[in-house]
Design a protein around this motif. Structure first.
Motif, PDB file in Angstrom:
ATOM      1  N   LEU A 164      74.287  80.503 -43.662  1.00 26.43           N
ATOM      2  CA  LEU A 164      74.245  81.744 -44.436  1.00 26.43           C
ATOM      3  C   LEU A 164      73.419  81.501 -45.683  1.00 26.43           C
ATOM      4  O   LEU A 164      73.739  80.611 -46.486  1.00 26.43           O
ATOM      5  N   LEU A 165      72.347  82.258 -45.842  1.00 24.93           N
ATOM      6  CA  LEU A 165      71.472  82.133 -47.003  1.00 24.93           C
ATOM      7  C   LEU A 165      71.524  83.454 -47.776  1.00 24.93           C
ATOM      8  O   LEU A 165      71.293  84.514 -47.205  1.00 24.93           O
ATOM      9  N   THR A 166      71.838  83.385 -49.072  1.00 27.00           N
ATOM     10  CA  THR A 166      71.878  84.573 -49.923  1.00 27.00           C
ATOM     11  C   THR A 166      70.716  84.500 -50.902  1.00 27.00           C
ATOM     12  O   THR A 166      70.600  83.543 -51.678  1.00 27.00           O
ATOM     13  N   LEU A 167      69.845  85.499 -50.846  1.00 29.19           N
ATOM     14  CA  LEU A 167      68.611  85.532 -51.640  1.00 29.19           C
ATOM     15  C   LEU A 167      68.807  86.426 -52.867  1.00 29.19           C
ATOM     16  O   LEU A 167      69.287  87.559 -52.759  1.00 29.19           O
ATOM     17  N   PHE A 168      68.410  85.915 -54.043  1.00 32.33           N
ATOM     18  CA  PHE A 168      68.555  86.622 -55.312  1.00 32.33           C
ATOM     19  C   PHE A 168      67.181  86.848 -55.932  1.00 32.33           C
ATOM     20  O   PHE A 168      66.334  85.946 -55.917  1.00 32.33           O
ATOM     21  N   LYS A 169      66.990  88.001 -56.510  1.00 34.34           N
ATOM     22  CA  LYS A 169      65.752  88.300 -57.223  1.00 34.34           C
ATOM     23  C   LYS A 169      65.757  87.596 -58.571  1.00 34.34           C
ATOM     24  O   LYS A 169      66.757  87.611 -59.290  1.00 34.34           O
ATOM     25  N   GLY A 170      64.624  86.972 -58.935  1.00 32.88           N
ATOM     26  CA  GLY A 170      64.519  86.256 -60.194  1.00 32.88           C
ATOM     27  C   GLY A 170      63.921  87.109 -61.302  1.00 32.88           C
ATOM     28  O   GLY A 170      63.359  88.181 -61.038  1.00 32.88           O
ATOM     29  N   PRO A 171      63.987  86.638 -62.548  1.00 35.99           N
ATOM     30  CA  PRO A 171      63.475  87.415 -63.684  1.00 35.99           C
ATOM     31  C   PRO A 171      61.963  87.599 -63.667  1.00 35.99           C
ATOM     32  O   PRO A 171      61.437  88.519 -64.291  1.00 35.99           O
ATOM     33  N   GLY A 172      61.251  86.750 -62.939  1.00 37.02           N
ATOM     34  CA  GLY A 172      59.795  86.843 -62.913  1.00 37.02           C
ATOM     35  C   GLY A 172      59.244  87.722 -61.808  1.00 37.02           C
ATOM     36  O   GLY A 172      58.021  87.839 -61.647  1.00 37.02           O
ATOM     37  N   TYR A 173      60.121  88.353 -61.041  1.00 38.44           N
ATOM     38  CA  TYR A 173      59.670  89.155 -59.893  1.00 38.44           C
ATOM     39  C   TYR A 173      59.848  90.631 -60.216  1.00 38.44           C
ATOM     40  O   TYR A 173      60.977  91.097 -60.405  1.00 38.44           O
ATOM     41  N   ASP A 174      58.744  91.379 -60.276  1.00 38.32           N
ATOM     42  CA  ASP A 174      58.783  92.779 -60.689  1.00 38.32           C
ATOM     43  C   ASP A 174      58.909  93.758 -59.528  1.00 38.32           C
ATOM     44  O   ASP A 174      59.243  94.925 -59.742  1.00 38.32           O
ATOM     45  N   ASP A 175      58.634  93.319 -58.318  1.00 40.76           N
ATOM     46  CA  ASP A 175      58.691  94.222 -57.167  1.00 40.76           C
ATOM     47  C   ASP A 175      60.128  94.406 -56.696  1.00 40.76           C
ATOM     48  O   ASP A 175      61.016  93.626 -57.057  1.00 40.76           O
ATOM     49  N   PRO A 176      60.388  95.428 -55.859  1.00 39.94           N
ATOM     50  CA  PRO A 176      61.747  95.641 -55.343  1.00 39.94           C
ATOM     51  C   PRO A 176      62.230  94.437 -54.542  1.00 39.94           C
ATOM     52  O   PRO A 176      61.433  93.715 -53.921  1.00 39.94           O
ATOM     53  N   ILE A 177      63.534  94.235 -54.537  1.00 38.05           N
ATOM     54  CA  ILE A 177      64.094  93.058 -53.863  1.00 38.05           C
ATOM     55  C   ILE A 177      63.824  93.071 -52.365  1.00 38.05           C
ATOM     56  O   ILE A 177      63.704  92.018 -51.748  1.00 38.05           O
ATOM     57  N   ASP A 178      63.674  94.258 -51.774  1.00 44.22           N
ATOM     58  CA  ASP A 178      63.464  94.280 -50.320  1.00 44.22           C
ATOM     59  C   ASP A 178      62.092  93.749 -49.917  1.00 44.22           C
ATOM     60  O   ASP A 178      61.814  93.570 -48.731  1.00 44.22           O
ATOM     61  N   THR A 179      61.225  93.453 -50.892  1.00 47.44           N
ATOM     62  CA  THR A 179      59.941  92.824 -50.579  1.00 47.44           C
ATOM     63  C   THR A 179      60.021  91.299 -50.653  1.00 47.44           C
ATOM     64  O   THR A 179      59.080  90.612 -50.237  1.00 47.44           O
ATOM     65  N   LEU A 180      61.135  90.769 -51.191  1.00 49.12           N
ATOM     66  CA  LEU A 180      61.262  89.314 -51.354  1.00 49.12           C
ATOM     67  C   LEU A 180      61.201  88.524 -50.045  1.00 49.12           C
ATOM     68  O   LEU A 180      60.680  87.411 -50.030  1.00 49.12           O
ATOM     69  N   PRO A 181      61.765  89.039 -48.921  1.00 49.02           N
ATOM     70  CA  PRO A 181      61.669  88.255 -47.688  1.00 49.02           C
ATOM     71  C   PRO A 181      60.243  87.928 -47.261  1.00 49.02           C
ATOM     72  O   PRO A 181      60.016  86.984 -46.513  1.00 49.02           O
ATOM     73  N   ALA A 182      59.256  88.717 -47.751  1.00 51.34           N
ATOM     74  CA  ALA A 182      57.858  88.454 -47.417  1.00 51.34           C
ATOM     75  C   ALA A 182      57.139  87.648 -48.490  1.00 51.34           C
ATOM     76  O   ALA A 182      55.938  87.411 -48.384  1.00 51.34           O
ATOM     77  N   HIS A 183      57.860  87.218 -49.528  1.00 50.21           N
ATOM     78  CA  HIS A 183      57.247  86.396 -50.583  1.00 50.21           C
ATOM     79  C   HIS A 183      56.656  85.143 -49.931  1.00 50.21           C
ATOM     80  O   HIS A 183      57.329  84.462 -49.152  1.00 50.21           O
ATOM     81  N   PRO A 184      55.393  84.815 -50.222  1.00 44.78           N
ATOM     82  CA  PRO A 184      54.760  83.673 -49.543  1.00 44.78           C
ATOM     83  C   PRO A 184      55.530  82.366 -49.670  1.00 44.78           C
ATOM     84  O   PRO A 184      55.630  81.604 -48.715  1.00 44.78           O
ATOM     85  N   ASP A 185      56.087  82.093 -50.857  1.00 47.25           N
ATOM     86  CA  ASP A 185      56.830  80.848 -51.049  1.00 47.25           C
ATOM     87  C   ASP A 185      58.131  80.855 -50.252  1.00 47.25           C
ATOM     88  O   ASP A 185      58.491  79.852 -49.625  1.00 47.25           O
ATOM     89  N   PHE A 186      58.844  81.972 -50.295  1.00 47.08           N
ATOM     90  CA  PHE A 186      60.102  82.065 -49.555  1.00 47.08           C
ATOM     91  C   PHE A 186      59.849  81.909 -48.062  1.00 47.08           C
ATOM     92  O   PHE A 186      60.557  81.165 -47.370  1.00 47.08           O
ATOM     93  N   ALA A 187      58.825  82.594 -47.555  1.00 43.66           N
ATOM     94  CA  ALA A 187      58.497  82.497 -46.132  1.00 43.66           C
ATOM     95  C   ALA A 187      58.132  81.071 -45.745  1.00 43.66           C
ATOM     96  O   ALA A 187      58.548  80.567 -44.691  1.00 43.66           O
ATOM     97  N   ALA A 188      57.360  80.391 -46.599  1.00 44.42           N
ATOM     98  CA  ALA A 188      56.955  79.014 -46.304  1.00 44.42           C
ATOM     99  C   ALA A 188      58.159  78.083 -46.286  1.00 44.42           C
ATOM    100  O   ALA A 188      58.269  77.199 -45.428  1.00 44.42           O
ATOM    101  N   ILE A 189      59.085  78.279 -47.223  1.00 42.21           N
ATOM    102  CA  ILE A 189      60.290  77.439 -47.266  1.00 42.21           C
ATOM    103  C   ILE A 189      61.114  77.626 -46.005  1.00 42.21           C
ATOM    104  O   ILE A 189      61.568  76.651 -45.386  1.00 42.21           O
ATOM    105  N   LEU A 190      61.307  78.876 -45.585  1.00 43.14           N
ATOM    106  CA  LEU A 190      62.122  79.110 -44.382  1.00 43.14           C
ATOM    107  C   LEU A 190      61.422  78.653 -43.113  1.00 43.14           C
ATOM    108  O   LEU A 190      62.079  78.204 -42.174  1.00 43.14           O
ATOM    109  N   ARG A 191      60.096  78.756 -43.096  1.00 49.95           N
ATOM    110  CA  ARG A 191      59.385  78.244 -41.915  1.00 49.95           C
ATOM    111  C   ARG A 191      59.530  76.734 -41.804  1.00 49.95           C
ATOM    112  O   ARG A 191      59.492  76.166 -40.711  1.00 49.95           O
ATOM    113  N   SER A 192      59.687  76.072 -42.948  1.00 54.38           N
ATOM    114  CA  SER A 192      59.791  74.602 -42.935  1.00 54.38           C
ATOM    115  C   SER A 192      61.205  74.114 -42.621  1.00 54.38           C
ATOM    116  O   SER A 192      61.411  72.913 -42.450  1.00 54.38           O
TER     117      SER A 192
END
Length: 199
Positions: A164-192
């Protein structure tokens, strides 16, 4: 009496349609990060590997090892046993913190006799924004839970637990949270992410 003869077939038809909808959803091909194609992340200069292990099962216990790669210039990774990002009954969880996002990764057990397909069915019935996802070979589901997005992935071949992974929006992210799953860093971490089960 006539009213029941009309209502019963209608109720059965509605139940059948609902079951067919869940079945169709489960059979859908998971899309990368909920249908949004993340841009490829640049290879990090300071790549580190974070590791998280837990014991799963009782009589047939196994050690499940989870590892993932992250950019140590942008993110901090630690396995913690207190001050969790979100409540957990687990003894320990893995936490990754960054400016754009943070997440908590933990293990969760299935109910006796159930497995990942049963979990998917329960989540799809409870959350309207449930969606299958895939990050490389890591396939699972995502759903919104309050101000966070949760992801569930099988714990490799282990029949007793899932991740179970719970994703939180950080203070440096201005876009809506529903765009976070496509964040390049997040996607790269989960692919690894790699899961190994040792018995």
């Amino acid at each position: 009496m006539k009213k029941w003869k009309v209502l019963t077939p209608l109720a059965l038809a509605a139940a059948g349609a609902a079951a067919a909808g869940v079945y169709t959803l489960l059979k859908k091909e998971p899309q990368e990060s909920g249908g949004v194609s993340p841009a490829p992340a640049a290879a990090p200069k300071n790549q580190k590997t974070g590791s998280y292990s837990f014991i799963s099962g009782y009589k047939d216990a196994a050690t499940v090892d989870v590892s993932l790669d992250y950019d140590a210039d942008k993110y901090d990774f630690a396995v913690i046993s207190e001050e969790f990002l979100i409540y957990t009954s687990d003894s320990h969880a893995a936490v990754l913190r960054g400016e754009d996002f943070s997440f908590q990764l933990e293990y969760a057990g299935y109910y006796q006799g159930e497995g990942f397909e049963d979990l998917i069915r329960q989540v799809s019935e409870k959350y309207q924004d449930f969606a299958p996802v895939a990050y490389g070979e890591n396939t699972g589901v995502q759903y919104a839970a309050g101000d966070n997005i949760c992801f569930c992935f099988p714990a490799g071949s282990d029949p007793y637990s899932y991740l179970l992974l719970t994703l939180f929006k950080g203070p440096g992210y201005d876009d809506p949270i529903d765009t976070l799953p496509a964040h390049p860093d997040f996607a790269a971490i989960l692919r690894s992410m790699r899961v190994n089960v040792r018995r």
